[in-house]
Scaffold this motif. Structure first.
Motif, PDB file in Angstrom:
ATOM      1  N   LEU A 127       0.918  -1.296  -0.143  1.00  0.00           N
ATOM      2  CA  LEU A 127       0.079   0.013   0.060  1.00  0.00           C
ATOM      3  C   LEU A 127       0.893   1.210  -0.099  1.00  0.00           C
ATOM      4  N   GLU A 128       2.067   1.235   0.688  1.00  0.00           N
ATOM      5  CA  GLU A 128       2.940   2.333   0.806  1.00  0.00           C
ATOM      6  C   GLU A 128       3.429   2.596  -0.776  1.00  0.00           C
ATOM      7  N   ARG A 129       3.788   1.361  -1.298  1.00  0.00           N
ATOM      8  CA  ARG A 129       4.268   1.615  -2.765  1.00  0.00           C
ATOM      9  C   ARG A 129       3.160   1.995  -3.702  1.00  0.00           C
ATOM     10  N   LEU A 130       1.765   1.784  -3.524  1.00  0.00           N
ATOM     11  CA  LEU A 130       0.758   2.312  -4.422  1.00  0.00           C
ATOM     12  C   LEU A 130       0.499   3.727  -4.142  1.00  0.00           C
ATOM     13  N   GLU A 131       0.579   4.235  -2.825  1.00  0.00           N
ATOM     14  CA  GLU A 131       0.620   5.857  -2.606  1.00  0.00           C
ATOM     15  C   GLU A 131       1.773   6.503  -3.244  1.00  0.00           C
ATOM     16  N   HIS A 132       2.852   5.783  -3.173  1.00  0.00           N
ATOM     17  CA  HIS A 132       4.239   6.446  -3.693  1.00  0.00           C
ATOM     18  C   HIS A 132       3.897   6.789  -5.160  1.00  0.00           C
ATOM     19  N   LEU A 133       3.398   5.653  -5.705  1.00  0.00           N
ATOM     20  CA  LEU A 133       3.004   5.699  -7.445  1.00  0.00           C
ATOM     21  C   LEU A 133       2.096   6.838  -7.394  1.00  0.00           C
ATOM     22  N   LYS A 134       1.063   6.956  -6.741  1.00  0.00           N
ATOM     23  CA  LYS A 134       0.113   8.009  -6.827  1.00  0.00           C
ATOM     24  C   LYS A 134       0.510   9.526  -6.709  1.00  0.00           C
ATOM     25  N   ALA A 135       1.492   9.510  -5.820  1.00  0.00           N
ATOM     26  CA  ALA A 135       1.972  10.884  -5.494  1.00  0.00           C
ATOM     27  C   ALA A 135       3.120  11.349  -6.443  1.00  0.00           C
ATOM     28  N   HIS A 136       3.998  10.335  -6.923  1.00  0.00           N
ATOM     29  CA  HIS A 136       5.167  10.709  -7.838  1.00  0.00           C
ATOM     30  C   HIS A 136       5.208  10.042  -9.220  1.00  0.00           C
ATOM     31  N   GLY A 137       4.151   9.525  -9.609  1.00  0.00           N
ATOM     32  CA  GLY A 137       4.189   8.574 -10.821  1.00  0.00           C
ATOM     33  C   GLY A 137       5.264   7.409 -10.934  1.00  0.00           C
ATOM     34  N   ASP A 138       5.592   7.051 -12.034  1.00  0.00           N
ATOM     35  CA  ASP A 138       6.413   6.056 -12.094  1.00  0.00           C
ATOM     36  C   ASP A 138       7.751   6.360 -11.528  1.00  0.00           C
ATOM     37  N   THR A 139       8.442   5.570 -10.719  1.00  0.00           N
ATOM     38  CA  THR A 139       9.768   5.682 -10.426  1.00  0.00           C
ATOM     39  C   THR A 139      10.191   4.265 -10.219  1.00  0.00           C
ATOM     40  N   ASP A 140      11.465   3.967  -9.879  1.00  0.00           N
ATOM     41  CA  ASP A 140      12.112   2.766  -9.396  1.00  0.00           C
ATOM     42  C   ASP A 140      11.509   2.251  -8.401  1.00  0.00           C
ATOM     43  N   HIS A 141      10.862   3.231  -7.326  1.00  0.00           N
ATOM     44  CA  HIS A 141      10.491   2.564  -6.115  1.00  0.00           C
ATOM     45  C   HIS A 141       9.276   2.048  -6.262  1.00  0.00           C
ATOM     46  N   ALA A 142       8.371   2.609  -7.286  1.00  0.00           N
ATOM     47  CA  ALA A 142       6.894   2.003  -7.417  1.00  0.00           C
ATOM     48  C   ALA A 142       6.326   2.318  -8.957  1.00  0.00           C
ATOM     49  N   PHE A 143       6.048   1.622  -9.540  1.00  0.00           N
ATOM     50  CA  PHE A 143       5.613   1.812 -11.048  1.00  0.00           C
ATOM     51  C   PHE A 143       4.348   0.916 -11.649  1.00  0.00           C
ATOM     52  N   GLY A 144       4.200   1.310 -12.815  1.00  0.00           N
ATOM     53  CA  GLY A 144       3.171   0.567 -13.594  1.00  0.00           C
ATOM     54  C   GLY A 144       3.722   0.089 -14.818  1.00  0.00           C
ATOM     55  N   TRP A 145       2.897  -0.728 -15.561  1.00  0.00           N
ATOM     56  CA  TRP A 145       3.585  -1.265 -16.798  1.00  0.00           C
ATOM     57  C   TRP A 145       4.393  -0.476 -17.532  1.00  0.00           C
ATOM     58  N   ALA A 146       4.049   0.795 -18.050  1.00  0.00           N
ATOM     59  CA  ALA A 146       4.801   1.598 -18.929  1.00  0.00           C
ATOM     60  C   ALA A 146       5.978   1.922 -18.379  1.00  0.00           C
ATOM     61  N   HIS A 147       6.548   1.464 -17.239  1.00  0.00           N
ATOM     62  CA  HIS A 147       7.680   1.886 -16.800  1.00  0.00           C
ATOM     63  C   HIS A 147       8.843   0.804 -16.985  1.00  0.00           C
ATOM     64  N   LEU A 148       8.072  -0.219 -17.547  1.00  0.00           N
ATOM     65  CA  LEU A 148       9.157  -1.464 -17.748  1.00  0.00           C
ATOM     66  C   LEU A 148       9.313  -1.694 -19.132  1.00  0.00           C
ATOM     67  N   ALA A 149      10.385  -1.595 -19.978  1.00  0.00           N
ATOM     68  CA  ALA A 149      10.572  -1.440 -21.149  1.00  0.00           C
ATOM     69  C   ALA A 149      10.389  -2.870 -21.666  1.00  0.00           C
ATOM     70  N   GLN A 150      10.685  -3.772 -20.885  1.00  0.00           N
ATOM     71  CA  GLN A 150      10.186  -5.392 -21.581  1.00  0.00           C
ATOM     72  C   GLN A 150       8.929  -5.601 -21.410  1.00  0.00           C
ATOM     73  N   ALA A 151       8.079  -4.762 -20.927  1.00  0.00           N
ATOM     74  CA  ALA A 151       6.511  -5.025 -20.530  1.00  0.00           C
ATOM     75  C   ALA A 151       5.930  -4.738 -22.044  1.00  0.00           C
ATOM     76  N   THR A 152       5.450  -5.399 -22.812  1.00  0.00           N
ATOM     77  CA  THR A 152       4.551  -5.205 -23.948  1.00  0.00           C
ATOM     78  C   THR A 152       3.274  -5.326 -23.893  1.00  0.00           C
ATOM     79  N   ARG A 153       2.884  -6.363 -23.254  1.00  0.00           N
ATOM     80  CA  ARG A 153       1.583  -7.009 -23.551  1.00  0.00           C
ATOM     81  C   ARG A 153       0.332  -6.207 -23.268  1.00  0.00           C
ATOM     82  N   TRP A 154       0.687  -5.377 -22.089  1.00  0.00           N
ATOM     83  CA  TRP A 154      -0.260  -4.303 -21.668  1.00  0.00           C
ATOM     84  C   TRP A 154      -0.605  -3.583 -22.684  1.00  0.00           C
ATOM     85  N   ARG A 155       0.180  -3.073 -23.598  1.00  0.00           N
ATOM     86  CA  ARG A 155      -0.197  -2.040 -24.549  1.00  0.00           C
ATOM     87  C   ARG A 155      -0.927  -2.807 -25.886  1.00  0.00           C
ATOM     88  N   GLU A 156      -0.733  -4.137 -25.893  1.00  0.00           N
ATOM     89  CA  GLU A 156      -1.504  -4.990 -26.903  1.00  0.00           C
ATOM     90  C   GLU A 156      -3.010  -5.134 -26.276  1.00  0.00           C
TER      91      GLU A 156
END
Length: 163
Positions: A127-156
Motif C-alpha cells: 500500500l505504501e508503494r501504491l501511495e508513492h506511485l499515486k504521489a510521484h508517478g512511475d519511479t524505480d520505487h513504484a511503477f506501472g507497466w509503462a515503466h518496464l521497457a520489457q513489458a509489452t503485452r499491456w499495450r497490446e
C-alpha cells in the motif's frame, strides 16, 4: 532482469457487492482455480494468502475495513512470467470481464516494484508503494507497466498505463 531481485505486484479492486452476493458468485467461484493456476505458472514465486478457506482467495484482508475491497499481492521471477500469467491464461478472461464484478476506481489501484530474492512483501509495504506511485508517478520505487521497457503485452491489450 537481475538474478538478485524479483517483481512484486499489488492489485486492488472493490467488488460491486459483498463476497457472498450472487452478483459476484462467478468471480468468487473462480478464485481458487485462477490462483491455483498462478501458483503453478513458471516464474511464480509467492502469493499473499487469505484464510485458506475454499472459494475465498485473499478476500479476508479488509482494506480500510471495507469487506468489498479485495487485494492480490504476488511476487514473480520476472516481468515475462507475470505477463504470461496475466495475458496468456484463463486470468485474461476474468480480467476482460472485471467490469461485471468490480467498481471502477477513481484512483490507481495497481503497482509493481522490485524486491530482493526471498523477500515477501506485506500488504502495508504494498500500500505504501501504491501511495508513492499515486504521489510521484512511475519511479524505480513504484511503477506501472509503462515503466518496464520489457513489458509489452499491456499495450497490446489496451490497458491504461496505471492499471
Amino acid at each position: 532482469m537481475s538474478r538478485d531481485r524479483h517483481l512484486a505486484q499489488l492489485n486492488i479492486g472493490r467488488l460491486v457487492a459483498e463476497t457472498d452476493d450472487p452478483r459476484v458468485a462467478e468471480f468468487m467461484g473462480a478464485l481458487d482455480r485462477v490462483n491455483g493456476l498462478g501458483k503453478r505458472m513458471p516464474g511464480f514465486v509467492w502469493m499473499m494468502e487469505g484464510s485458506g478457506e475454499p472459494g475465498r482467495g485473499n478476500t479476508d484482508v479488509k482494506l480500510d475495513g471495507d469487506p468489498r475491497f479485495v487485494s492480490n499481492l504476488t511476487v514473480w521471477e520476472d516481468v515475462a512470467s507475470l505477463e504470461r500469467f496475466v495475458w496468456d491464461t484463463v486470468h485474461r478472461q476474468f480480467y476482460e470481464r472485471r467490469a461485471e464484478w468490480f467498481e471502477v476506481l477513481g484512483a490507481m489501484h495497481f503497482v509493481m516494484w522490485f524486491v530482493p530474492v526471498g523477500w515477501r512483501p506485506t500488504i502495508e509495504e504494498a500500500l505504501e508503494r501504491l501511495e508513492h506511485l499515486k504521489a510521484h508517478g512511475d519511479t524505480d520505487h513504484a511503477f506501472g507497466w509503462a515503466h518496464l521497457a520489457q513489458a509489452t503485452r499491456w499495450r497490446e491489450m489496451r490497458c491504461m498505463a496505471a492499471e
